[in-house]
Design a protein around this motif. Structure first.
Motif, PDB file in Angstrom:
ATOM      1  N   LEU A 138       0.842  -1.189   0.000  1.00 26.49           N
ATOM      2  CA  LEU A 138       0.000   0.000   0.000  1.00 26.49           C
ATOM      3  C   LEU A 138       0.879   1.242   0.000  1.00 26.49           C
ATOM      4  CD1 LEU A 138      -2.864   1.284   0.319  1.00 26.49           C
ATOM      5  CD2 LEU A 138      -2.528   1.109   2.801  1.00 26.49           C
ATOM      6  N   LEU A 139       0.664   2.109  -0.969  1.00 27.09           N
ATOM      7  CA  LEU A 139       1.353   3.401  -0.995  1.00 27.09           C
ATOM      8  C   LEU A 139       0.492   4.396  -0.228  1.00 27.09           C
ATOM      9  CD1 LEU A 139       3.644   5.218  -1.950  1.00 27.09           C
ATOM     10  CD2 LEU A 139       2.362   5.600  -4.087  1.00 27.09           C
ATOM     11  N   TYR A 140       1.046   4.871   0.890  1.00 27.45           N
ATOM     12  CA  TYR A 140       0.298   5.752   1.798  1.00 27.45           C
ATOM     13  C   TYR A 140       0.792   7.181   1.566  1.00 27.45           C
ATOM     14  CZ  TYR A 140      -1.845   7.341   6.176  1.00 27.45           C
ATOM     15  OH  TYR A 140      -2.602   7.991   7.118  1.00 27.45           O
ATOM     16  N   ILE A 141      -0.050   8.021   0.923  1.00 26.96           N
ATOM     17  CA  ILE A 141       0.353   9.382   0.567  1.00 26.96           C
ATOM     18  C   ILE A 141      -0.275  10.353   1.563  1.00 26.96           C
ATOM     19  CG2 ILE A 141       0.455  11.102  -1.280  1.00 26.96           C
ATOM     20  CD1 ILE A 141      -0.073   8.862  -3.286  1.00 26.96           C
ATOM     21  N   ASP A 142       0.591  10.954   2.413  1.00 22.86           N
ATOM     22  CA  ASP A 142       0.112  11.862   3.462  1.00 22.86           C
ATOM     23  C   ASP A 142       1.326  12.635   3.957  1.00 22.86           C
ATOM     24  OD1 ASP A 142      -0.846  13.025   5.932  1.00 22.86           O
ATOM     25  OD2 ASP A 142      -2.441  11.516   5.932  1.00 22.86           O
ATOM     26  N   ASP A 143       1.153  13.934   4.191  1.00 25.43           N
ATOM     27  CA  ASP A 143       2.306  14.736   4.645  1.00 25.43           C
ATOM     28  C   ASP A 143       2.549  14.617   6.151  1.00 25.43           C
ATOM     29  OD1 ASP A 143       0.049  16.078   5.465  1.00 25.43           O
ATOM     30  OD2 ASP A 143       0.756  18.062   4.849  1.00 25.43           O
ATOM     31  N   ASP A 144       1.718  13.883   6.845  1.00 22.33           N
ATOM     32  CA  ASP A 144       1.864  13.707   8.296  1.00 22.33           C
ATOM     33  C   ASP A 144       2.688  12.434   8.546  1.00 22.33           C
ATOM     34  OD1 ASP A 144       1.586  13.213  11.031  1.00 22.33           O
ATOM     35  OD2 ASP A 144      -0.446  14.025  11.098  1.00 22.33           O
ATOM     36  N   ALA A 145       3.995  12.595   8.844  1.00 25.98           N
ATOM     37  CA  ALA A 145       4.884  11.452   9.024  1.00 25.98           C
ATOM     38  C   ALA A 145       4.484  10.600  10.223  1.00 25.98           C
ATOM     39  CB  ALA A 145       6.322  11.937   9.172  1.00 25.98           C
ATOM     40  N   ALA A 146       4.040  11.260  11.317  1.00 24.26           N
ATOM     41  CA  ALA A 146       3.650  10.504  12.513  1.00 24.26           C
ATOM     42  C   ALA A 146       2.434   9.633  12.222  1.00 24.26           C
ATOM     43  CB  ALA A 146       3.363  11.468  13.657  1.00 24.26           C
ATOM     44  N   LEU A 147       1.491  10.194  11.465  1.00 24.67           N
ATOM     45  CA  LEU A 147       0.297   9.417  11.119  1.00 24.67           C
ATOM     46  C   LEU A 147       0.661   8.252  10.207  1.00 24.67           C
ATOM     47  CD1 LEU A 147      -2.751   9.346  11.586  1.00 24.67           C
ATOM     48  CD2 LEU A 147      -3.035  10.719   9.507  1.00 24.67           C
ATOM     49  N   ALA A 148       1.675   8.450   9.349  1.00 26.40           N
ATOM     50  CA  ALA A 148       2.120   7.370   8.467  1.00 26.40           C
ATOM     51  C   ALA A 148       2.712   6.216   9.265  1.00 26.40           C
ATOM     52  CB  ALA A 148       3.134   7.913   7.463  1.00 26.40           C
ATOM     53  N   VAL A 149       3.459   6.558  10.342  1.00 28.27           N
ATOM     54  CA  VAL A 149       4.021   5.504  11.207  1.00 28.27           C
ATOM     55  C   VAL A 149       2.894   4.735  11.888  1.00 28.27           C
ATOM     56  CG1 VAL A 149       5.391   5.062  13.275  1.00 28.27           C
ATOM     57  CG2 VAL A 149       6.191   6.715  11.565  1.00 28.27           C
ATOM     58  N   LEU A 150       1.878   5.463  12.329  1.00 34.40           N
ATOM     59  CA  LEU A 150       0.735   4.823  12.975  1.00 34.40           C
ATOM     60  C   LEU A 150      -0.006   3.932  11.972  1.00 34.40           C
ATOM     61  CD1 LEU A 150      -1.105   4.506  15.451  1.00 34.40           C
ATOM     62  CD2 LEU A 150      -2.361   6.548  14.644  1.00 34.40           C
ATOM     63  N   ALA A 151      -0.141   4.429  10.754  1.00 33.80           N
ATOM     64  CA  ALA A 151      -0.829   3.647   9.717  1.00 33.80           C
ATOM     65  C   ALA A 151      -0.096   2.343   9.451  1.00 33.80           C
ATOM     66  CB  ALA A 151      -0.936   4.469   8.436  1.00 33.80           C
ATOM     67  N   ALA A 152       1.242   2.402   9.392  1.00 30.79           N
ATOM     68  CA  ALA A 152       2.032   1.193   9.142  1.00 30.79           C
ATOM     69  C   ALA A 152       1.792   0.158  10.228  1.00 30.79           C
ATOM     70  CB  ALA A 152       3.510   1.554   9.041  1.00 30.79           C
ATOM     71  N   ARG A 153       1.677   0.629  11.481  1.00 30.46           N
ATOM     72  CA  ARG A 153       1.485  -0.281  12.597  1.00 30.46           C
ATOM     73  C   ARG A 153       0.062  -0.841  12.609  1.00 30.46           C
ATOM     74  NH1 ARG A 153       2.641   2.913  16.433  1.00 30.46           N
ATOM     75  NH2 ARG A 153       0.627   3.203  17.450  1.00 30.46           N
ATOM     76  N   LYS A 154      -0.924   0.036  12.391  1.00 29.94           N
ATOM     77  CA  LYS A 154      -2.320  -0.389  12.461  1.00 29.94           C
ATOM     78  C   LYS A 154      -2.709  -1.299  11.295  1.00 29.94           C
ATOM     79  CE  LYS A 154      -3.803   1.853  16.176  1.00 29.94           C
ATOM     80  NZ  LYS A 154      -4.428   1.162  17.326  1.00 29.94           N
ATOM     81  N   LEU A 155      -2.236  -0.950  10.087  1.00 30.13           N
ATOM     82  CA  LEU A 155      -2.650  -1.708   8.905  1.00 30.13           C
ATOM     83  C   LEU A 155      -1.868  -3.000   8.721  1.00 30.13           C
ATOM     84  CD1 LEU A 155      -3.199   1.226   6.376  1.00 30.13           C
ATOM     85  CD2 LEU A 155      -4.930  -0.076   7.637  1.00 30.13           C
ATOM     86  N   LYS A 156      -0.757  -3.128   9.472  1.00 32.63           N
ATOM     87  CA  LYS A 156       0.006  -4.374   9.415  1.00 32.63           C
ATOM     88  C   LYS A 156      -0.857  -5.550   9.855  1.00 32.63           C
ATOM     89  CE  LYS A 156       4.304  -6.519  11.012  1.00 32.63           C
ATOM     90  NZ  LYS A 156       5.532  -6.337  11.850  1.00 32.63           N
ATOM     91  N   ALA A 157      -1.762  -5.269  10.805  1.00 32.66           N
ATOM     92  CA  ALA A 157      -2.656  -6.321  11.291  1.00 32.66           C
ATOM     93  C   ALA A 157      -3.575  -6.850  10.199  1.00 32.66           C
ATOM     94  CB  ALA A 157      -3.483  -5.788  12.462  1.00 32.66           C
ATOM     95  N   SER A 158      -3.782  -6.036   9.175  1.00 31.82           N
ATOM     96  CA  SER A 158      -4.626  -6.457   8.042  1.00 31.82           C
ATOM     97  C   SER A 158      -3.793  -6.908   6.852  1.00 31.82           C
ATOM     98  CB  SER A 158      -5.556  -5.308   7.620  1.00 31.82           C
ATOM     99  OG  SER A 158      -6.405  -4.932   8.675  1.00 31.82           O
TER     100      SER A 158
END
Length: 342
Positions: A5-25
């Motif tokens: 998944l290519l996650y396009i967002d200028d919020d780096a902290a939110l991108a780190v959270l997304a990587a952790r949360k979406l890993k479960a899926s």
């Protein structure tokens, strides 16, 4: 199986959270902070899907969609914190597959994962359908080429048989046998002509009946040893298309009628004209007309010769329309074949 998944967002902290949360899926996240970086990553690798944030530093997700318009993108899920429906509409118009409204609750990440999964599945189904459509088109083209080749070979084989009969005619001393062979040759030419019309047609299901009949009459005159100066044949044909199986029946009928007119309408070498017409009556009906100004029908109404030609025409006329009418004229005979177009 993990999806990229290519996650396009200028919020780096939110991108780190997304990587952790979406890993479960089972998503492997690659982060891009702006459209330019995202495009570079897309050129360098492949992704199963994209999540695209609307508001970024100085740009929006719509800018990315505009810049990537000429690229072949994976499914794009447009993510926005605004409930303005016009943003979602613009995103979908510009190539996004789906959109998703941001929230702060714990349910946001599982729901986002579900939307992305659905977008991936939808894209896979579209690709499968497109592939199936391409295969159908290719199969249709192959079938048409094969059918055209079959018609070509059948026409050539029938032409060869007609040539062999012509050779037999030239060496046959018995005039009655010669006449019977000439009729057989004409019938074979009628079928061969239909096959030639099919393999030169864009649509092998139908025949341009007017073109087929004109060619048939000219070939028939030649096979009967007639020329334009010997026996003028007037041809006036409206444009009509007919399924191939019915077209060959129409061709056989015309062959028999023209042959009879040449043989019997002008006995003892007399001269006169023969005419063939194809007239569209309405959207559902047409009329084939063959007429002459010769000797006319016998008084007893019985056909001359063996009567085989008359039986052929009546039988085939019943399969292509509402039968056949023999009409006496003051001079000559008019035959009308009623043709159903639908």
């Amino acid at each position: 199986m993990a999806r990229t998944l290519l996650y396009i967002d200028d919020d780096a902290a939110l991108a780190v959270l997304a990587a952790r949360k979406l890993k479960a899926s089972d998503f492997i996240i690659t982060h891009a902070a702006d459209p330019e970086e995202a495009i570079s990553l897309l050129k360098a690798g492949t992704f199963d899907a994209i999540t695209l944030d609307h508001y970024m530093d100085g740009v929006t997700g719509l800018d990315f969609l505009s810049q990537a318009r000429d690229m072949e993108l994976p499914p794009v899920v447009y993510v926005t914190g605004s409930d303005d429906a016009s943003i979602a509409v613009e995103a979908l118009k510009n190539g996004a597959t789906d959109y998703f409204i941001k929230s702060t609750g714990d349910e946001f990440w599982p729901l986002l994962a579900n939307v992305v999964e659905q977008a991936i599945e939808s894209a896979a189904l579209k690709r499968a359908k497109a592939q199936a459509d391409r295969e159908i088109v290719l199969a249709k083209e192959r079938a048409e080429i094969l059918l055209a080749e079959v018609n070509h070979r059948v026409a050539n084989s029938l032409a060869l048989v007609a040539s062999l009969i012509r050779l037999q005619i030239s060496s046959e001393p018995d005039q009655a046998v010669k006449a019977a062979l000439m009729e057989t040759q004409a019938r074979i030419n009628a079928v061969a002509g239909m096959h030639r019309s099919l393999y030169t047609s864009d649509d092998v299901r139908v025949v341009d009946l007017d073109i087929y009949l004109e060619r048939l009459v000219n070939e028939l005159r030649g096979s009967m040893g007639e020329s334009e100066s010997d026996r003028p044949i007037d041809i006036e044909l409206d444009a009509v298309q007919l399924p191939s199986d019915r077209a060959v029946s129409a061709g056989m009928i015309v062959t028999e009628l023209i042959t009879n007119a040449i043989k019997y309408a002008y006995p003892d070498g007399s001269h006169g004209r023969i005419a063939i017409g194809l007239k569209v009556v309405d959207a559902e009906n047409a009329l084939i007309v063959v007429e002459d100004d010769g000797a006319g029908m016998p008084e007893d109404g019985k056909p001359k010769g063996t009567g085989l030609g008359t039986r052929i025409t009546r039988s085939m006329a019943a399969t292509i329309g509402n039968g056949i009418d023999y009409i006496r004229k003051e001079r000559g005979t008019r035959v009308e074949v009623h043709l159903t177009l639908v």
